[in-house]
Design a protein around this motif. Structure first.
Motif, PDB file in Angstrom:
ATOM      1  N   GLU A   1      -4.987   8.946   4.107  1.00 18.05           N
ATOM      2  CA  GLU A   1      -4.929   9.027   5.568  1.00 18.05           C
ATOM      3  C   GLU A   1      -5.379  10.409   6.031  1.00 18.05           C
ATOM      4  O   GLU A   1      -4.560  11.303   6.275  1.00 18.05           O
TER       5      GLU A   1
ATOM      6  N   ALA B   1       0.225   5.167   1.379  1.00 14.75           N
ATOM      7  CA  ALA B   1      -0.761   5.732   2.313  1.00 14.75           C
ATOM      8  C   ALA B   1      -0.480   7.203   2.638  1.00 14.75           C
ATOM      9  O   ALA B   1      -0.149   7.536   3.775  1.00 14.75           O
TER      10      ALA B   1
ATOM     11  N   TYR C   1      -2.703   8.407  14.349  1.00 15.20           N
ATOM     12  CA  TYR C   1      -1.989   7.759  13.239  1.00 15.20           C
ATOM     13  C   TYR C   1      -1.725   6.286  13.571  1.00 15.20           C
ATOM     14  O   TYR C   1      -2.008   5.388  12.769  1.00 15.20           O
TER      15      TYR C   1
ATOM     16  N   ARG D   1       0.842  -1.212   0.000  1.00 14.32           N
ATOM     17  CA  ARG D   1       0.000   0.000   0.000  1.00 14.32           C
ATOM     18  C   ARG D   1       0.868   1.249   0.000  1.00 14.32           C
ATOM     19  O   ARG D   1       2.006   1.262   0.484  1.00 14.32           O
TER      20      ARG D   1
HETATM   21  N1  GLU Z   1       0.350   8.751   6.132  1.00 17.23           N
HETATM   22  C1  GLU Z   1       1.733   8.630   6.462  1.00 17.23           C
HETATM   23  C2  GLU Z   1       2.514   9.747   5.792  1.00 17.23           C
HETATM   24  O1  GLU Z   1       1.994  10.380   4.860  1.00 17.23           O
HETATM   25  C3  GLU Z   1       2.348   7.305   6.038  1.00 17.23           C
HETATM   26  C4  GLU Z   1       1.832   6.185   6.854  1.00 17.23           C
HETATM   27  C5  GLU Z   1       2.534   4.850   6.702  1.00 17.23           C
HETATM   28  O2  GLU Z   1       3.061   4.569   5.610  1.00 17.23           O
HETATM   29  O3  GLU Z   1       2.534   4.086   7.655  1.00 17.23           O
HETATM   30  O4  GLU Z   1       3.631   9.996   6.185  1.00 17.23           O
END
Ligand code: GLU
Length: 309
Positions: free
Chosen positions: A54, A20, A220, A18
């Motif tokens: 996210e 994210a 998070y 993934r």
């Molecule tokens: N959303 C997080 C970011 O943009 C990454 C999360 C992850 O890969 O665990 O830094």
């Protein structure tokens, strides 16, 4: 990256990677590197590639940034499985996980402000040497740790915003009863200090982490662990800045009975002055590079991904 997968050894069809990103700013070259790295690794493993937006931080997330993520990915030629997960549609899932952890007796509410935390630390012996977590924040001094249930009820009634913290000492004690301490994970990439292979990390370096923030009913750490499990993610590729967070993620996976993914942390793309690239420092966005005539091929070349797999 090897195909080994603790969840389904040898079952290629069920491998899932993934990307994210958080839609709280325009993506920059660091994100492009992470997305291209993930695409290459997923292709090499014959795995599915999923996108997750996210956006639990509802004050900083904006629809134009979510759209920007899709545009940037299309431009770079990175295509995802059709089912995109949007975190803000899943608050009920995070709440369920929180309830499960609460039933284990390892959570507590905390109404302390940053100012109160700093003030508390300043009363302790040697406040200048107070321990800090891997992100550089002072460890929570435990102000609300052992307050009674009465206190909790009173707080809830008064409507004061509260965070929910993990009692790290109790959580680690629980891991020990499950023979899951020290915590380990399989690192197929490389950590900031060269860590690779079976890595051991102590989650206590983070202290009593926040699992639900005052401004949003999750965090998070909690969301990422719930989502990775719900989406059946077998391989987590991401920047080295999140390497130490893996200790919290493994701890939560064990306590929530989630499967263990493989981790592959990658190097960070740095700005000319060797800082980590950031959205807030206004580092050149992919959108602005595109508008000023840079091609996707040039970006791929710049980041070392010229060879089509
Ligand atoms: N959303 C997080 C970011 O943009 C990454 C999360 C992850 O890969 O665990 O830094």
């Amino acid at each position: 990256m090897a195909n080994h997968n603790p969840q389904n050894p040898g079952d290629k069809a069920s491998l899932r990677f993934r990307f994210a990103p958080s839609p709280n700013g325009w993506l920059h070259l660091g994100h492009a590197y992470s997305a291209l790295f993930t695409q290459r690794a997923a292709r090499a493993a014959g795995a599915e590639l999923l996108l997750r937006i996210e956006d639990i931080d509802q004050t900083r997330s904006r629809p134009e940034f979510s759209n920007g993520i899709r545009e940037d990915m299309d431009w770079l030629g990175i295509h995802f499985a059709p089912d995109v997960r949007i975190q803000s549609n899943h608050f009920a899932d995070y709440e369920k996980a929180l309830d499960q952890l609460a039933d284990l007796g390892i959570l507590y509410t905390c109404a302390a402000t940053r100012k109160q935390i700093d003030a508390e630390i300043s009363t302790r012996k040697n406040p200048d040497n107070w321990p800090r977590d891997p992100d550089g924040s002072p460890l929570y001094p435990g102000i609300w740790r052992d307050r009674s249930d009465d206190n909790y009820a009173r707080l809830m009634k008064s409507g004061v915003p509260v965070a929910i913290r993990l009692d790290m000492t109790k959580a680690v004690a629980l891991l020990k009863t499950r023979n899951a301490f020290p915590l380990t994970f399989e690192e197929q990439g490389i950590g900031p200090d060269g860590q690779t292979g079976q890595v051991q990390l102590d989650p206590q370096i983070w202290g009593d982490v926040v699992l639900a923030r005052k401004d949003t009913p999750t965090s998070y750490h909690l969301s990422v662990v719930v989502d990775d499990a719900d989406q059946g993610i077998t391989h987590i590729t991401r920047g080295q800045d999140l390497f130490f967070a893996t200790a919290i993620h493994r701890l939560l996976q064990i306590l929530l009975d989630f499967p263990e993914p493989v981790y592959c942390h990658h190097r960070l793309i740095r700005a000319g002055d060797d800082r980590k690239l950031s959205k807030s420092a206004m580092d050149a966005s992919l959108k602005s590079l595109r508008q000023s005539g840079t091609s996707a091929d040039e970006v791929r070349h710049m980041l070392g991904f010229d060879r089509p797999d």
